[in-house]
Design an enzyme around this catalytic site. Structure first.
Site, PDB file in Angstrom:
ATOM      1  N   LYS A 177       1.565   3.980  -3.113  1.00  0.00           N
ATOM      2  CA  LYS A 177       1.258   5.401  -2.886  1.00  0.00           C
ATOM      3  C   LYS A 177       2.505   6.260  -3.145  1.00  0.00           C
ATOM      4  CE  LYS A 177      -3.030   5.269  -1.580  1.00  0.00           C
ATOM      5  NZ  LYS A 177      -4.016   5.716  -2.548  1.00  0.00           N
ATOM      6  N   TYR A 208       0.837  -1.214   0.000  1.00  0.00           N
ATOM      7  CA  TYR A 208       0.000   0.000   0.000  1.00  0.00           C
ATOM      8  C   TYR A 208       0.871   1.263   0.000  1.00  0.00           C
ATOM      9  CZ  TYR A 208      -3.464   3.412   1.600  1.00  0.00           C
ATOM     10  OH  TYR A 208      -4.271   4.523   1.706  1.00  0.00           O
TER      11      TYR A 208
HETATM   12  N1  LIG Z   1      -9.404   5.236   4.217  1.00  0.00           N
HETATM   13  C1  LIG Z   1      -8.393   5.763   4.874  1.00  0.00           C
HETATM   14  O1  LIG Z   1      -8.331   5.734   6.111  1.00  0.00           O
HETATM   15  C2  LIG Z   1      -7.281   6.451   4.088  1.00  0.00           C
HETATM   16  C3  LIG Z   1      -6.199   6.984   4.791  1.00  0.00           C
HETATM   17  C4  LIG Z   1      -5.205   7.652   4.072  1.00  0.00           C
HETATM   18  C5  LIG Z   1      -5.302   7.772   2.695  1.00  0.00           C
HETATM   19  N2  LIG Z   1      -6.362   7.227   2.030  1.00  0.00           N
HETATM   20  C6  LIG Z   1      -6.399   7.373   0.561  1.00  0.00           C
HETATM   21  O2  LIG Z   1      -7.261   8.459   0.258  1.00  0.00           O
HETATM   22  C7  LIG Z   1      -7.896   8.243  -1.003  1.00  0.00           C
HETATM   23  C8  LIG Z   1      -9.396   8.410  -0.854  1.00  0.00           C
HETATM   24  O3  LIG Z   1      -9.857   7.528   0.138  1.00  0.00           O
HETATM   25  P1  LIG Z   1     -11.411   7.367   0.420  1.00  0.00           P
HETATM   26  O4  LIG Z   1     -11.518   6.457   1.593  1.00  0.00           O
HETATM   27  O5  LIG Z   1     -12.065   8.692   0.454  1.00  0.00           O
HETATM   28  O6  LIG Z   1     -11.852   6.580  -0.929  1.00  0.00           O
HETATM   29  P2  LIG Z   1     -13.179   5.751  -1.200  1.00  0.00           P
HETATM   30  O7  LIG Z   1     -14.291   6.195  -0.326  1.00  0.00           O
HETATM   31  O8  LIG Z   1     -12.824   4.308  -1.196  1.00  0.00           O
HETATM   32  O9  LIG Z   1     -13.500   6.212  -2.705  1.00  0.00           O
HETATM   33  C9  LIG Z   1     -12.677   5.820  -3.751  1.00  0.00           C
HETATM   34  C10 LIG Z   1     -13.064   6.473  -5.052  1.00  0.00           C
HETATM   35  O10 LIG Z   1     -12.302   5.834  -6.102  1.00  0.00           O
HETATM   36  C11 LIG Z   1     -13.190   5.284  -7.069  1.00  0.00           C
HETATM   37  N3  LIG Z   1     -12.743   3.978  -7.542  1.00  0.00           N
HETATM   38  C12 LIG Z   1     -12.429   2.893  -6.802  1.00  0.00           C
HETATM   39  N4  LIG Z   1     -12.135   1.856  -7.607  1.00  0.00           N
HETATM   40  C13 LIG Z   1     -12.281   2.300  -8.876  1.00  0.00           C
HETATM   41  C14 LIG Z   1     -12.120   1.684 -10.161  1.00  0.00           C
HETATM   42  N5  LIG Z   1     -11.762   0.401 -10.303  1.00  0.00           N
HETATM   43  N6  LIG Z   1     -12.352   2.432 -11.255  1.00  0.00           N
HETATM   44  C15 LIG Z   1     -12.715   3.712 -11.136  1.00  0.00           C
HETATM   45  N7  LIG Z   1     -12.890   4.366  -9.957  1.00  0.00           N
HETATM   46  C16 LIG Z   1     -12.667   3.645  -8.840  1.00  0.00           C
HETATM   47  C17 LIG Z   1     -14.522   5.109  -6.348  1.00  0.00           C
HETATM   48  O11 LIG Z   1     -15.559   5.097  -7.326  1.00  0.00           O
HETATM   49  P3  LIG Z   1     -16.925   4.258  -7.088  1.00  0.00           P
HETATM   50  O12 LIG Z   1     -17.733   5.065  -6.109  1.00  0.00           O
HETATM   51  O13 LIG Z   1     -17.516   4.180  -8.427  1.00  0.00           O
HETATM   52  O14 LIG Z   1     -16.508   2.931  -6.515  1.00  0.00           O
HETATM   53  C18 LIG Z   1     -14.544   6.328  -5.428  1.00  0.00           C
HETATM   54  O15 LIG Z   1     -14.972   7.460  -6.119  1.00  0.00           O
HETATM   55  C19 LIG Z   1      -7.475   6.854  -1.447  1.00  0.00           C
HETATM   56  O16 LIG Z   1      -6.429   6.972  -2.369  1.00  0.00           O
HETATM   57  C20 LIG Z   1      -6.990   6.193  -0.165  1.00  0.00           C
HETATM   58  O17 LIG Z   1      -6.006   5.217  -0.425  1.00  0.00           O
HETATM   59  C21 LIG Z   1      -7.358   6.587   2.706  1.00  0.00           C
END
Ligand SMILES: NC(=O)c1ccc[n+]([C@@H]2O[C@H](COP(=O)([O-])OP(=O)(O)OC[C@H]3O[C@@H](n4cnc5c(N)ncnc54)[C@H](OP(=O)(O)O)[C@@H]3O)[C@@H](O)[C@H]2O)c1
Length: 295
Positions: A203, A199
């Protein structure tokens, strides 16, 4: 009423004192050990809270004035991942603040909005496997926000790399070709292309691969665990959030961050002038910057 800093000191001193007192009597050694553990954990969290440098903290911009100036420039933006948790919150934030004359959501599916405030949004539905065919969708934007991402649990190893690296990099390339000047990337705390963890490695790699595209400004955000009531069921994240909830009230940036802090920092950073062409905002810097633009 004690300040947060003083509360932390009181916890540590009390725990230490308890250890000393309790260790005096043999029957309470166990309690002494627990208190000692609490003191150690508190010290570690205090360290995590303060170990990141945050040069954005001293900022003294008049954000209201900057918002006004920015609005008059009639800029446009696109958001990738606007259906995700961060993307949704970011969209709400920029729509409410009426910062852009045009906002486009680029995603794999069309979304419907009840609220009239969202009626002028443009939506581009693209096939991320054939992004070159959709170069026009990325053309003509000043600012691009990327909140795209998936998990290994959801997409498998290859799928995760495809989304979090390949889709993100290709989108950035098309955005640059289309004239985007400021690209914002939501990455992650600990991102490092040399990391042994997939991961963090992916990133870090995508962060690094976007840099040579040479955007006029490239802002990388590295949040810790996002504190949000996620609609989708992710048991591990849910458990982590429950565990981190009480910790985050005392040590708000040690291991987590409210999702609103991430989106507000992205907005604040859109408005303030660049300090560097490529800027990396670690978790605490994000938190501090977000405070500049509280509602
Ligand atoms: N979760 C955490 O605690 C955390 C911490 C630090 C950083 N981050 C990073 O921050 C970013 C945003 O996180 P989040 O939790 O807000 O994301 P999320 O809620 O999982 O949303 C992900 C987005 O990416 C799109 N997506 C996923 N798979 C896809 C695919 N195969 N093709 C096209 N679009 C796709 C989704 O579209 P659909 O709605 O159509 O699925 C959605 O719009 C990510 O890069 C994550 O790694 C997360």
């Amino acid at each position: 009423m004690l300040s947060s800093r003083n509360r932390k000191c009181v916890i540590m001193v009390t725990s230490f004192w308890s250890v000393m007192k309790l260790l005096e009597s043999s029957w309470s050694k166990a309690f002494g050990f627990v208190a000692f553990l609490v003191a150690v954990i508190a010290a570690v969290l205090q360290h995590l809270e303060n170990c990141e440098t945050t040069k954005y903290f001293m900022m003294s911009h008049d954000m209201k004035a900057l918002e006004g100036v920015f609005r008059q420039k009639n800029k446009s933006c696109f958001i990738l991942g606007a259906t995700g948790e961060t993307g949704k919150e970011l969209l709400k934030e920029i729509v409410e603040r009426k910062l852009f004359s045009k906002i486009t959501l680029i995603g794999r599916r069309q979304v419907t909005f009840e609220d009239k405030a969202f009626e002028n949004l443009v939506q581009e539905v693209v096939d991320f496997e054939k992004l070159d065919d959709y170069a026009a969708a990325f053309r003509g934007y000043d600012v691009g926000y990327c909140c795209l991402g998936t998990t290994k649990a959801k997409a498998g190893t290859d799928g995760f790399i495809r989304v979090d690296h390949d889709y993100v990099l290709k989108s950035a390339e098309l955005a640059k070709m289309g004239g985007c000047t400021h690209f914002h990337l939501e990455s992650s705390k600990g991102a490092d292309k040399k990391s042994g963890f997939l991961y963090l490695q992916v990133k870090g790699q995508v962060e690094a691969d976007i840099e040579p595209l040479d955007f006029e400004r490239y802002s990388i955000y590295r949040p810790a665990v996002l504190m949000v009531d996620r609609q989708e069921s992710r048991p591990t994240e849910w458990f982590a959030r429950k565990l981190l909830g009480p910790i985050s009230s005392l040590f708000p940036t040690a291991m987590s961050i409210p999702i609103q802090s991430v989106t507000r920092a992205m907005v604040a950073n859109t408005l303030i002038p660049a300090r560097e062409k490529v800027e990396i905002l670690e978790n605490k810097a994000i938190y501090d910057l977000a405070k500049a633009i509280e509602k």
